[in-house]
Design a protein around this motif. Structure first.
Motif, mmCIF file in Angstrom:
data_model
loop_
_atom_site.group_PDB
_atom_site.id
_atom_site.type_symbol
_atom_site.label_atom_id
_atom_site.label_comp_id
_atom_site.label_asym_id
_atom_site.label_seq_id
_atom_site.Cartn_x
_atom_site.Cartn_y
_atom_site.Cartn_z
ATOM 1 N N TYR A 60 49.261 26.324 33.949
ATOM 2 C CA TYR A 60 47.896 26.571 33.482
ATOM 3 C C TYR A 60 47.897 27.112 32.056
ATOM 4 O O TYR A 60 46.967 26.875 31.286
ATOM 5 N N TYR A 61 48.953 27.842 31.679
ATOM 6 C CA TYR A 61 49.004 28.543 30.393
ATOM 7 C C TYR A 61 49.614 27.639 29.319
ATOM 8 O O TYR A 61 50.815 27.378 29.326
ATOM 9 N N LYS A 62 48.789 27.198 28.393
ATOM 10 C CA LYS A 62 49.224 26.256 27.363
ATOM 11 C C LYS A 62 49.923 26.941 26.190
ATOM 12 O O LYS A 62 50.598 26.285 25.403
ATOM 13 N N THR A 63 49.724 28.250 26.060
ATOM 14 C CA THR A 63 50.421 29.017 25.025
ATOM 15 C C THR A 63 50.956 30.304 25.640
ATOM 16 O O THR A 63 50.463 30.761 26.695
ATOM 17 N N PHE A 64 51.943 30.880 24.982
ATOM 18 C CA PHE A 64 52.509 32.144 25.454
ATOM 19 C C PHE A 64 51.455 33.245 25.383
ATOM 20 O O PHE A 64 51.397 34.143 26.228
ATOM 21 N N HIS A 65 50.587 33.182 24.366
ATOM 22 C CA HIS A 65 49.529 34.184 24.192
ATOM 23 C C HIS A 65 48.577 34.182 25.384
ATOM 24 O O HIS A 65 48.189 35.241 25.885
ATOM 25 N N LYS A 66 48.206 32.996 25.861
ATOM 26 C CA LYS A 66 47.309 32.902 27.008
ATOM 27 C C LYS A 66 47.944 33.534 28.250
ATOM 28 O O LYS A 66 47.258 34.145 29.070
ATOM 29 N N PHE A 67 49.252 33.389 28.354
ATOM 30 C CA PHE A 67 49.957 34.015 29.470
ATOM 31 C C PHE A 67 49.945 35.536 29.324
ATOM 32 O O PHE A 67 49.737 36.257 30.304
ATOM 33 N N PHE A 68 50.160 36.031 28.100
ATOM 34 C CA PHE A 68 50.170 37.476 27.879
ATOM 35 C C PHE A 68 48.850 38.117 28.285
ATOM 36 O O PHE A 68 48.827 39.218 28.825
ATOM 37 N N ILE A 69 47.744 37.433 27.999
ATOM 38 C CA ILE A 69 46.434 38.019 28.280
ATOM 39 C C ILE A 69 45.867 37.495 29.600
ATOM 40 O O ILE A 69 44.652 37.458 29.798
ATOM 41 N N ARG A 70 46.742 37.076 30.486
ATOM 42 C CA ARG A 70 46.329 36.527 31.776
ATOM 43 C C ARG A 70 45.397 37.489 32.514
ATOM 44 O O ARG A 70 45.520 38.712 32.398
ATOM 45 N N LYS A 71 44.488 36.901 33.272
ATOM 46 C CA LYS A 71 43.575 37.686 34.091
ATOM 47 C C LYS A 71 44.147 37.879 35.486
ATOM 48 O O LYS A 71 44.921 37.058 35.969
ATOM 49 N N LEU A 72 43.740 38.973 36.117
ATOM 50 C CA LEU A 72 44.148 39.235 37.495
ATOM 51 C C LEU A 72 43.099 38.711 38.462
ATOM 52 O O LEU A 72 41.923 38.568 38.110
ATOM 53 N N ASN A 73 43.517 38.454 39.653
ATOM 54 C CA ASN A 73 42.592 38.312 40.764
ATOM 55 C C ASN A 73 42.203 39.740 41.135
ATOM 56 O O ASN A 73 42.991 40.472 41.737
ATOM 57 N N MET A 74 41.008 40.161 40.740
ATOM 58 C CA MET A 74 40.650 41.580 40.853
ATOM 59 C C MET A 74 40.556 42.073 42.293
ATOM 60 O O MET A 74 40.446 43.277 42.522
ATOM 61 N N SER A 75 40.610 41.166 43.253
ATOM 62 C CA SER A 75 40.673 41.610 44.644
ATOM 63 C C SER A 75 41.981 42.350 44.908
ATOM 64 O O SER A 75 42.116 43.093 45.886
ATOM 65 N N ASN A 76 42.970 42.144 44.018
ATOM 66 C CA ASN A 76 44.245 42.855 44.118
ATOM 67 C C ASN A 76 44.195 44.229 43.455
ATOM 68 O O ASN A 76 45.180 44.958 43.476
ATOM 69 N N ARG A 77 43.071 44.543 42.815
ATOM 70 C CA ARG A 77 42.882 45.843 42.173
ATOM 71 C C ARG A 77 41.543 46.425 42.628
ATOM 72 O O ARG A 77 40.580 46.475 41.855
ATOM 73 N N PRO A 78 41.432 46.848 43.884
ATOM 74 C CA PRO A 78 40.162 47.395 44.362
ATOM 75 C C PRO A 78 39.738 48.616 43.551
ATOM 76 O O PRO A 78 40.553 49.471 43.213
ATOM 77 N N ILE A 79 38.462 48.677 43.200
ATOM 78 C CA ILE A 79 37.935 49.752 42.377
ATOM 79 C C ILE A 79 37.453 50.908 43.261
ATOM 80 O O ILE A 79 36.703 50.703 44.219
ATOM 81 N N ASP A 80 37.897 52.114 42.943
ATOM 82 C CA ASP A 80 37.431 53.310 43.645
ATOM 83 C C ASP A 80 35.987 53.563 43.193
ATOM 84 O O ASP A 80 35.739 53.986 42.063
ATOM 85 N N ASN A 81 35.018 53.319 44.074
ATOM 86 C CA ASN A 81 33.611 53.411 43.709
ATOM 87 C C ASN A 81 32.948 54.736 44.056
ATOM 88 O O ASN A 81 31.721 54.852 43.977
ATOM 89 N N ASN A 82 33.736 55.737 44.421
ATOM 90 C CA ASN A 82 33.172 57.075 44.622
ATOM 91 C C ASN A 82 32.492 57.524 43.327
ATOM 92 O O ASN A 82 33.078 57.481 42.247
ATOM 93 N N LYS A 83 31.228 57.964 43.419
ATOM 94 C CA LYS A 83 30.449 58.276 42.211
ATOM 95 C C LYS A 83 31.010 59.464 41.429
ATOM 96 O O LYS A 83 30.664 59.655 40.258
#
Length: 290
Positions: A60-83
């Protein structure tokens, strides 16, 4: 010890801006199978878990730069939503954490650097954040390089501060005093429910640029003077072009790894007690409470 001294000596005389420019240029070139091979080797060396990424297929990554700034599947980083909870803004390793004492921030034994110089010699902000708290998180080349909002807030100011481009790895950051006031950096000032908060993105060698999600590249172009952008926000009313970010939303990204320093005013927050220097942290985890 001699190895560290030699490395510091070499870094002082290395043409850091030229080296960074060349690396940045090459990283954005489409080299087809060569790019794919380099990404494959990089993943193996740094043991990157591609299953966490939004696009795990390396083709999917056509350049090394695109790989460096790759996005995560944010479901793997659940956000602590306690106010009442403030979250970590990035994946990385804690390089420093503690109190700002008499305008000084601890870097390593025998070295403290100036809060006043770090934030661009702003007397008002210096007075607000002096005797507050700080945390310094290092993003290594293997880490996810995007930065997220620690708590819902509105942007008040961006400050670009010129400087050099020393690496910010453990060897340099634990031996070169004032590293974070020597390197170029971008300061983001936010207003939140608990008060003001500063995010400082530190530039480094090979870090071609720092991008914000709403403004684009802040560096380059590089200019040898402090540049300030005051964002539209007057008397508690949002203007049309104001930047309002919710907890967990993206602030921006580094082209490669670097360091994020977060500052809090005094007597407002309490750090998560499990945090210490050397601990690995991830976006969305508990940083502090108020």
């Amino acid at each position: 010890m001699k190895k560290k001294i030699y490395l510091l000596y070499i870094q002082r005389f290395l043409p850091k801006f030229f080296f960074t420019k060349i690396c940045g240029y090459l990283s954005k070139k489409k080299l087809n199978i060569i790019t794919t091979f380099l990404i494959f080797i990089f993943i193996k060396i740094y043991k990157i878990n591609m299953k966490e990424t939004k696009y795990p297929n390396i083709f999917y990554y056509k350049t090394f730069h695109k790989f460096f700034i790759r996005k995560l599947n944010m479901s793997n980083r659940p956000i602590d939503n306690n106010k009442n909870h403030i979250i970590h803004n990035s994946d990385g390793i804690i390089n420093g954490i503690g109190n700002i004492k008499k305008n000084k921030i601890f870097q390593f034994k025998g070295c403290k650097f100036s809060l006043y110089n770090l934030i661009g010699q702003d007397y008002n902000l210096n007075n607000i954040f002096d005797n507050g708290k700080f945390i310094n998180v290092y993003l290594s080349p293997k880490n996810y390089h995007r930065i997220h909002m620690s708590y819902t807030g509105i942007l008040l100011k961006i400050v670009y501060i010129p400087g050099t481009l020393f690496p910010v790895n453990n060897i340099i950051s634990h031996n070169l005093c004032n590293l974070f006031t020597l390197n170029e950096r971008v300061v983001f000032l936010f207003k939140t429910q608990f008060g003001l908060m500063i995010k400082i993105l530190i530039g480094a060698q090979i870090v071609g640029s720092i991008y914000s999600s709403w403004y684009g590249p802040i560096i380059p172009p590089r200019k040898n003077k402090i540049i300030i952008w005051n964002w539209p926000y007057i008397n508690n009313f949002y203007k049309k072009d104001s930047v309002f970010l919710k907890k967990g939303e993206e602030i921006g990204y580094f082209s490669i790894g670097s360091t994020v320093i977060t500052l809090f005013p005094p007597k407002i927050i309490k750090f998560n007690p499990i945090l210490k220097i050397g601990k690995t942290v991830k976006v969305g985890e508990l940083l502090a409470s108020f």
